[in-house]
Design a protein around this motif. Structure first.
Motif, PDB file in Angstrom:
ATOM      1  N   SER A 141      13.397  11.394  72.596  1.00  0.00           N
ATOM      2  CA  SER A 141      12.569  12.557  73.010  1.00  0.00           C
ATOM      3  C   SER A 141      11.742  13.120  71.791  1.00  0.00           C
ATOM      4  O   SER A 141      12.102  12.653  70.570  1.00  0.00           O
ATOM      5  N   SER A 142      10.688  13.853  72.290  1.00  0.00           N
ATOM      6  CA  SER A 142       9.696  14.613  71.085  1.00  0.00           C
ATOM      7  C   SER A 142       9.568  15.959  71.669  1.00  0.00           C
ATOM      8  O   SER A 142       9.514  16.404  72.754  1.00  0.00           O
ATOM      9  N   ASN A 143       9.350  16.795  70.447  1.00  0.00           N
ATOM     10  CA  ASN A 143       9.388  18.173  70.785  1.00  0.00           C
ATOM     11  C   ASN A 143       8.097  18.890  69.781  1.00  0.00           C
ATOM     12  O   ASN A 143       8.170  18.349  68.515  1.00  0.00           O
ATOM     13  N   LEU A 144       7.303  19.710  70.578  1.00  0.00           N
ATOM     14  CA  LEU A 144       6.324  20.305  69.472  1.00  0.00           C
ATOM     15  C   LEU A 144       6.604  22.121  69.765  1.00  0.00           C
ATOM     16  O   LEU A 144       6.676  22.247  71.055  1.00  0.00           O
ATOM     17  N   ARG A 145       6.837  22.616  68.748  1.00  0.00           N
ATOM     18  CA  ARG A 145       6.992  24.240  69.333  1.00  0.00           C
ATOM     19  C   ARG A 145       6.558  25.100  68.140  1.00  0.00           C
ATOM     20  O   ARG A 145       6.561  24.616  67.143  1.00  0.00           O
TER      21      ARG A 145
END
Length: 402
Positions: free
Chosen positions: A228-232
């Protein structure tokens, strides 16, 4: 299409000898009044102890955006050793009316097995609607299992001294097959609050954005591997940018296909990421690279007596293992006897990993309006409730007036 069971009996007439059924529908998709109205050739009882048949209906989402309904027909009394299970799939495009009609058809198909040797079966008919099986087997999904969803909403509230405006939007794309699961979602949130106090006007803004990507490969009936990958970004959480990527391995004690009835899973996740903060943190950081590992376990059982679920989630930063978090959450719905049932739920979090807390004091307005994350070492929530009913064991009549 399988045959459909219908009743030739008028709903106003008492049916011949039939079975007593306890309808136990654990999904908001069930229209219980509609079921009782359209399937009048059985007796509905209020407690499973009085029933010849316990009909347990559960649901879970499918990869196409629809729902999978699992109907368990659990026999009691003379049917103690008899049980059957049917599965019904609804599409995302199905209306509520289509879903409740199709669900009723499956209920009737399952009931007929238990009614076949009873007098009430003399008042039932079976209708067969022929279909072209060749066309069904050659159906081609033009979208190749891809499902897309867009959502947006605006909220406007106000009174003489206070006004609030918020915008939310998200877009989601997913493709789920037995072998692969791919999900991508972006979200945006903006809120503006305005307060007028005498000659003073105060304005507070809250904003957040995020983008999430998940890819999972089914290895066996018990093992899954994914990333998974997340930008926030979040004004409340003091994050100008959070960017991370992770790899995870999950093991399920029971086969995944038994998810609607029982589940015990264990997951390990390793994450690497970068945090850029809006304000310098209480640890003196303006930005930092982080490595984190996580252990998570989910336990859930859905049975005729009720439901139990618990989740345990532990994580720690590898640069400093003292920066960690442990969260446990449990819920029990238990039917003790006839009309008496209880539920207990609780959550406790032991928190030692709030790295993004900004330095400096929080203002009264930020505290009251929850505009900024505050430092805490723990959080908890406990709920307890019970219900007790008594009286007639039957629940056949539907009266929608007023």
């Amino acid at each position: 299409m399988p045959p459909e069971v219908t009743s030739a009996q008028k709903s106003s007439d008492p049916p011949p000898r039939t079975i007593d059924v306890f309808l136990d529908c654990r999904t908001w998709r069930c229209d219980e009044s509609y079921i009782r109205e359209k399937i009048p050739f059985i007796n509905y009882v209020r407690n499973k102890d009085d029933a010849d048949l316990h009909l347990l209906i559960t649901t879970q989402g499918t990869g196409s955006g629809g729902n999978e309904f699992t109907l368990q027909f659990i026999g009691n009394n003379e049917f103690t050793e008899v049980s059957r299970t049917l599965t019904y799939f609804s599409a995302e495009s199905d209306t509520d009316d289509e879903i409740r009609n199709d669900l009723n058809d499956y209920i009737k198909k399952g009931l007929f097995f238990f009614l076949a040797n009873l007098p009430v079966s003399e008042s039932l008919t079976i209708n067969y609607i022929p279909t072209d099986l060749q066309d069904e087997t050659q159906t081609v999904d033009e979208w190749d299992s891809w499902v897309f969803e867009l959502n947006a909403d605006m909220d406007l509230e106000g009174e003489e001294s206070e006004k609030e405006f918020s915008l939310r939007g998200d877009a989601k794309a997913e493709r789920i097959t037995p072998e692969w699961k791919l999900e991508f979602e972006i979200q945006q949130y903006y809120e503006r609050r305005k307060f007028n106090d005498d000659d003073t006007t105060r304005v507070f803004n809250t904003e957040s954005r995020r983008a999430d990507l998940l890819l999972v490969k089914s290895l066996t009936d018990h093992w899954s591997f994914g990333g998974s990958s997340n930008l926030r970004s979040s004004t409340r959480d003091n994050l100008a940018l959070l960017a991370d990527g992770s790899l995870a391995l999950e093991y399920s004690i029971f086969p995944y296909e038994e998810f609607t009835e029982r589940e015990i899973t264990f997951l390990y996740r390793f994450t690497g990421g970068y945090n850029d903060y809006n304000e310098r943190t209480i640890y003196g950081k303006s930005s930092e690279f982080l490595l984190e590992h996580q252990l998570r376990s989910n336990i859930r059982f859905t049975k005729p007596w009720g439901e139990f679920r618990t989740e345990i989630n532990a994580s720690a930063y590898m640069q400093d293992l003292s920066k960690n978090r442990l969260v446990t959450e449990s819920r029990l719905n238990f039917r003790i006897y006839r009309g008496f049932s209880i539920y207990v739920s609780g959550e406790y979090a032991w928190i030692r990993n709030q790295l993004s807390i900004p330095a400096g004091n929080i203002t009264d307005a930020e505290q009251l309006l929850n505009l900024r994350q505050r430092f805490t070492s723990y959080s908890y929530e406990i709920r307890f409730g019970l219900s007790f009913s008594f009286g007639s064991i039957y629940n056949n009549v539907v009266n929608p007036r007023l």
